[in-house]
Structures are given as C-alpha cells and as structure tokens.
Design an enzyme around this catalytic site. Structure first.
Site, PDB file in Angstrom:
ATOM      1  CG  HIS A   1      -0.255  -0.076   2.545  1.00 53.26           C
ATOM      2  ND1 HIS A   1       0.171   1.414   2.994  1.00 53.26           N
ATOM      3  CD2 HIS A   1       0.027  -1.059   3.441  1.00 53.26           C
ATOM      4  CE1 HIS A   1       0.990   1.105   3.995  1.00 53.26           C
ATOM      5  NE2 HIS A   1       0.794  -0.186   4.426  1.00 53.26           N
TER       6      HIS A   1
ATOM      7  CG  HIS B   1      -0.572  -4.577   5.218  1.00 52.25           C
ATOM      8  ND1 HIS B   1      -1.012  -3.102   5.263  1.00 52.25           N
ATOM      9  CD2 HIS B   1      -1.685  -5.073   4.829  1.00 52.25           C
ATOM     10  CE1 HIS B   1      -2.459  -3.032   5.436  1.00 52.25           C
ATOM     11  NE2 HIS B   1      -2.658  -4.120   4.996  1.00 52.25           N
TER      12      HIS B   1
ATOM     13  NE  ARG C   1      -1.475   0.237   6.749  1.00 53.41           N
ATOM     14  CZ  ARG C   1      -1.936  -0.549   8.117  1.00 53.41           C
ATOM     15  NH1 ARG C   1      -3.075  -0.183   8.417  1.00 53.41           N
ATOM     16  NH2 ARG C   1      -1.347  -1.180   8.698  1.00 53.41           N
TER      17      ARG C   1
ATOM     18  CD  GLU D   1       2.605  -4.677   8.408  1.00 60.67           C
ATOM     19  OE1 GLU D   1       3.004  -5.799   8.023  1.00 60.67           O
ATOM     20  OE2 GLU D   1       3.252  -3.738   7.842  1.00 60.67           O
TER      21      GLU D   1
END
Length: 229
Positions: A9, A182, A60, A87
C-alpha cells in the site's frame, strides 16, 4: 506461465508520522494516494490486466487497490478483502511513535521488536479497546485466532493459508492475480515463493506503491520477480 502482482500500500498517515501501525485502520496520506496512482500507471504500462484482486481488510490497502484499479480501468474485477493479509500486529506498540519508543525502551530493544524473526512485541491486554475482537470487520472471525501481537514468524503462519486457499487456486485457473497488502504480509508471501531463510527475510525491504511482478511456472515456482519501472 502465471502472473502474480504484489503491491505494498501507499504511504499511510501513520507511516508519515513514524508510528507503529499494525492492525490500526489508518488511511493513506496524500503521498500514499499519489503512490497508488503511480502503481496503477505502471501496471497499465505493462498491460497487466489482473482478473481478481485480493487485499487485507485495512483501508490503506483497500484504497490503494481501488485507486490503482481506477487508473487501470479494472474496478469491475472481483475483489476479496481478508484479515489474513493484514499487516503484522504490533501489539501494545500500536499507535506509539517509533522514535519516542526507542527513547523509552532503548534503540536495541525496539530494533529487536521490529527486526527479529520470532520475537513478539508486548501484547495487548484482552480488554484493550485496540483489540480486533471489538471491531465489526472481524465479527465472523474466531476470536481465538485474532492476535494480540505477532512476530514475523507468526505473521507468516497466519498469511500462508490465504495463499493455499485463494491465491494459488486463482493462479492455477489461469487468472492474473493482484495482491495489495503490507510490508510484512508481503514478506510472508515472498519468503514462501523464493524460499528465503529466516535470517534473510527480516532484511528484505519492500517499498510502498511499487508493483512487483512474479512470473510462475505450472507448479507456481518463480521463473522471475521484478519491480515494474
């Protein structure tokens, strides 16, 4: 030959503020939005017309996926958002400024938390309001599998079932697959695909917003991996 596109991202608001983010659902910064558009331009330039899009459940990653899909004119492709692509969970460190945390605990300790393969950061308490069990997006997930903090090793264990259940079958059906995720969830996939050692994977840096293209053989073994330019 099968094609897999991986994108970290774009810069988030907390990336910009140098804060531990983890599962905290923060948005992209202005720069992050620009990085997402640039990712779309690179994918379009190389005519990588993905057929399915996977991301985490964090905005995100989702917004990066949507912005780049608009650039490529692929907003219509099926998409799946899944917590297994989130993440790494930074536990009780989430929300803390990294520099301030280093002053409090020492740079060496913070480096160990951030860069060790199997060291877990301080865990959240189960009643902490930051826990995933209190968020609607995880209401259908067994609370027993939702972490209170993770090492990179635990993150990899969490991510790989998604490869087996979703990504690999899509590739083997002939689809070009986009994964927008991520730094650490992508490390998990790259470690698996490239058979990278525990010692080396923690050193792997993945820049925000620059697509990586894997070309894979019939057994989904990598033939090549490159960043798009």
């Amino acid at each position: 030959m099968y094609k897999l596109i991986l994108v970290r991202h774009g810069e988030s608001v907390w990336n910009k503020e140098n804060r531990f983010t983890g599962w905290t659902d923060v948005d992209l910064s202005e720069r992050g939005e620009e990085e997402a558009r640039r990712a779309g331009e690179l994918i379009k330039k190389h005519a990588l017309f993905f057929d399915v899009a996977y991301s985490s459940v964090l905005k995100r990653a989702i917004r990066t996926q949507h912005i780049l899909a608009e650039v490529v004119d692929r907003v219509w492709v099926p998409e799946v958002h899944h917590w297994r692509l989130n993440e790494r969970h930074y536990g009780a460190l989430q929300g803390l400024n990294k520099a301030d945390t280093a002053k409090k605990y020492g740079e060496e300790q913070v480096h160990i938390w951030r860069r060790s393969f199997d060291v877990t950061p301080p865990l959240l308490e189960p009643d902490d309001s930051r826990c995933a069990v209190f968020e609607d997006k995880y209401r259908d997930v067994d609370p027993a599998v939702l972490p209170l903090g993770e090492s990179l090793a635990l993150t990899i264990t969490r991510v790989l079932p998604f490869w087996q259940d979703y990504i690999a079958p899509s590739l083997l059906s002939g689809k070009t697959v986009l994964v927008t995720a991520h730094g650490n969830s992508l490390r998990a996939l790259i470690k698996y695909l490239d058979d990278i050692s525990d010692e080396e994977i923690v050193k792997l840096e993945i820049p925000t917003g620059i697509p990586q293209l894997y070309e894979l053989d019939g057994q989904l073994h990598p033939l090549s991996r490159k960043y798009l330019e």
